[in-house]
Enzyme design. Sequence first.
Site, mmCIF file in Angstrom:
data_model
loop_
_atom_site.group_PDB
_atom_site.id
_atom_site.type_symbol
_atom_site.label_atom_id
_atom_site.label_comp_id
_atom_site.label_asym_id
_atom_site.label_seq_id
_atom_site.Cartn_x
_atom_site.Cartn_y
_atom_site.Cartn_z
ATOM 1 N N GLU A 264 10.220 18.470 7.823
ATOM 2 C CA GLU A 264 8.992 18.220 8.603
ATOM 3 C C GLU A 264 8.237 17.067 7.987
ATOM 4 O O GLU A 264 8.254 16.918 6.756
ATOM 5 C CB GLU A 264 8.114 19.477 8.597
ATOM 6 C CG GLU A 264 8.746 20.621 9.356
ATOM 7 C CD GLU A 264 7.842 21.863 9.441
ATOM 8 O OE1 GLU A 264 6.653 21.777 9.083
ATOM 9 O OE2 GLU A 264 8.346 22.918 9.840
ATOM 10 N N HIS A 282 4.909 22.756 14.049
ATOM 11 C CA HIS A 282 4.411 23.717 13.050
ATOM 12 C C HIS A 282 2.946 24.071 13.359
ATOM 13 O O HIS A 282 2.059 23.912 12.507
ATOM 14 C CB HIS A 282 4.542 23.146 11.623
ATOM 15 C CG HIS A 282 4.543 24.223 10.572
ATOM 16 N ND1 HIS A 282 5.310 24.167 9.438
ATOM 17 C CD2 HIS A 282 3.866 25.408 10.490
ATOM 18 C CE1 HIS A 282 5.103 25.254 8.709
ATOM 19 N NE2 HIS A 282 4.237 26.020 9.337
HETATM 20 P P1 NAD Z 1 5.278 38.891 5.574
HETATM 21 O O1 NAD Z 1 5.525 38.680 4.123
HETATM 22 O O2 NAD Z 1 4.151 39.772 5.983
HETATM 23 O O3 NAD Z 1 6.623 39.448 6.262
HETATM 24 C C1 NAD Z 1 7.896 38.947 5.993
HETATM 25 C C2 NAD Z 1 8.896 40.078 6.209
HETATM 26 O O4 NAD Z 1 10.210 39.537 6.129
HETATM 27 C C3 NAD Z 1 8.795 41.182 5.164
HETATM 28 O O5 NAD Z 1 8.652 42.438 5.794
HETATM 29 C C4 NAD Z 1 10.118 41.071 4.408
HETATM 30 O O6 NAD Z 1 10.596 42.314 3.920
HETATM 31 C C5 NAD Z 1 11.016 40.506 5.494
HETATM 32 N N1 NAD Z 1 12.249 39.881 4.996
HETATM 33 C C6 NAD Z 1 12.450 39.134 3.890
HETATM 34 N N2 NAD Z 1 13.737 38.728 3.805
HETATM 35 C C7 NAD Z 1 14.357 39.226 4.902
HETATM 36 C C8 NAD Z 1 15.694 39.159 5.384
HETATM 37 N N3 NAD Z 1 16.653 38.492 4.729
HETATM 38 N N4 NAD Z 1 15.976 39.800 6.547
HETATM 39 C C9 NAD Z 1 15.023 40.505 7.206
HETATM 40 N N5 NAD Z 1 13.746 40.609 6.798
HETATM 41 C C10 NAD Z 1 13.420 39.983 5.656
HETATM 42 O O7 NAD Z 1 5.119 37.438 6.193
HETATM 43 P P2 NAD Z 1 4.338 37.020 7.535
HETATM 44 O O8 NAD Z 1 2.906 36.778 7.218
HETATM 45 O O9 NAD Z 1 4.693 37.979 8.612
HETATM 46 O O10 NAD Z 1 5.008 35.584 7.801
HETATM 47 C C11 NAD Z 1 6.350 35.497 8.263
HETATM 48 C C12 NAD Z 1 6.813 34.039 8.232
HETATM 49 O O11 NAD Z 1 5.980 33.233 9.082
HETATM 50 C C13 NAD Z 1 6.750 33.370 6.853
HETATM 51 O O12 NAD Z 1 7.897 32.546 6.705
HETATM 52 C C14 NAD Z 1 5.543 32.464 6.947
HETATM 53 O O13 NAD Z 1 5.623 31.373 6.060
HETATM 54 C C15 NAD Z 1 5.637 32.029 8.409
HETATM 55 N N6 NAD Z 1 4.398 31.510 8.998
HETATM 56 C C16 NAD Z 1 4.486 30.467 9.869
HETATM 57 C C17 NAD Z 1 3.341 29.959 10.460
HETATM 58 C C18 NAD Z 1 3.421 28.837 11.439
HETATM 59 O O14 NAD Z 1 2.477 28.049 11.535
HETATM 60 N N7 NAD Z 1 4.485 28.727 12.206
HETATM 61 C C19 NAD Z 1 2.079 30.493 10.134
HETATM 62 C C20 NAD Z 1 2.023 31.572 9.258
HETATM 63 C C21 NAD Z 1 3.190 32.077 8.687
#
Ligand code: NAD
Length: 310
Positions: A264, A282
């Site tokens: 990105e 993003h």
């Molecule tokens: P979170 O930590 O609350 O949840 C992540 C979940 O993924 C956890 O329950 C964990 O156990 C699970 N996990 C980890 N490895 C795994 C695997 N191999 N298979 C299945 N599950 C697995 O995180 P969140 O706040 O829900 O955020 C999720 C994602 O979204 C993160 O990557 C975060 O960086 C991204 N995000 C993106 C934006 C955006 O602007 N697009 C904004 C916020 C967060």
Amino acid sequence: MGFDDSVLICDTVDPLLNKILDDNGLKVSYEPEITPEQILEKITNFNIVIVRSRTTITKEMIDKADNCKIIARVGVGLDNIDLEAAKAKNIRVINAVEGAMNAVAELVIGLMFTLARNVKVGDMGIRNNEWPKKEMLGTELKGKYLGIIGLGNIGKRLGRLARALNMNIIGFDVMPIDEEFAKEVGLMKADLDTLLQSADYVSIHVPLLDSTYHLIDAKKMSTMKKTARIINTSRGGVVDEDALYDAIKSGNLGGAALDVFEKEPAPGHKLSELKNVILTPHAGAQTKEAQSLAANVIAEKIVQILRGVI
Ligand code: NAD
């Protein structure tokens, strides 16, 4: 009681953050255009450094940050901060997991509707002086199977919203899934392969780790329904973008929506060639509500750390 710590804000953030810190007596230097060279030059003068997505806090910067107590990310992911270097220097790193939850989940719902109803085809057609009503024949989300990979904050919020649309929810997580939540949305727990084989929509909400890099690769895509669509708003790199391009172009996958990319920014990404693909820059957390919630959470956490409460 006020504090006299100095704060460097390196990216554009909601003004609320500045205000709360200011009200608590902190000396805030708001420099949303600051360059990495300028950060290296002046980081030693600050006790708290705040970033969003534009700035990366490197080991080189942290090595010079001799007076820094806290590095804060006004967002969820911490991939733009060298966590090891911060830990070695005893600097607390904080983020705002709560901020983006609803914003990202709502974007996923919007992307699913946009894909299901071929909105892009209709919009592009009219802009080209056409009336592509027939081409817009789509499907409804009601009754479709949504596979959610990663049931943390965002995955669960998405599950609740999708349930309200009468979608069937299949879930996979490497950690045990909250039983009460599973009951509430009628979640069917599955392993990753079963989820991929059964879902009409697959939405990914895992962090980017060594174990999740190209979690969805060509082999996994080949097991999915030919009409299925992948939505990735988590982190670029979790989905193999070249494999995704090949699968959609060859008709082995129905489409995709990506908000995050392996590299990105990604203007002119090759997936933009395909009409059943939607790409956003993003922007999952780009709502006024999410930005002010994250700013509030970070400001409160900083004040509480300085008070010694957390
Ligand atoms: P979170 O930590 O609350 O949840 C992540 C979940 O993924 C956890 O329950 C964990 O156990 C699970 N996990 C980890 N490895 C795994 C695997 N191999 N298979 C299945 N599950 C697995 O995180 P969140 O706040 O829900 O955020 C999720 C994602 O979204 C993160 O990557 C975060 O960086 C991204 N995000 C993106 C934006 C955006 O602007 N697009 C904004 C916020 C967060």
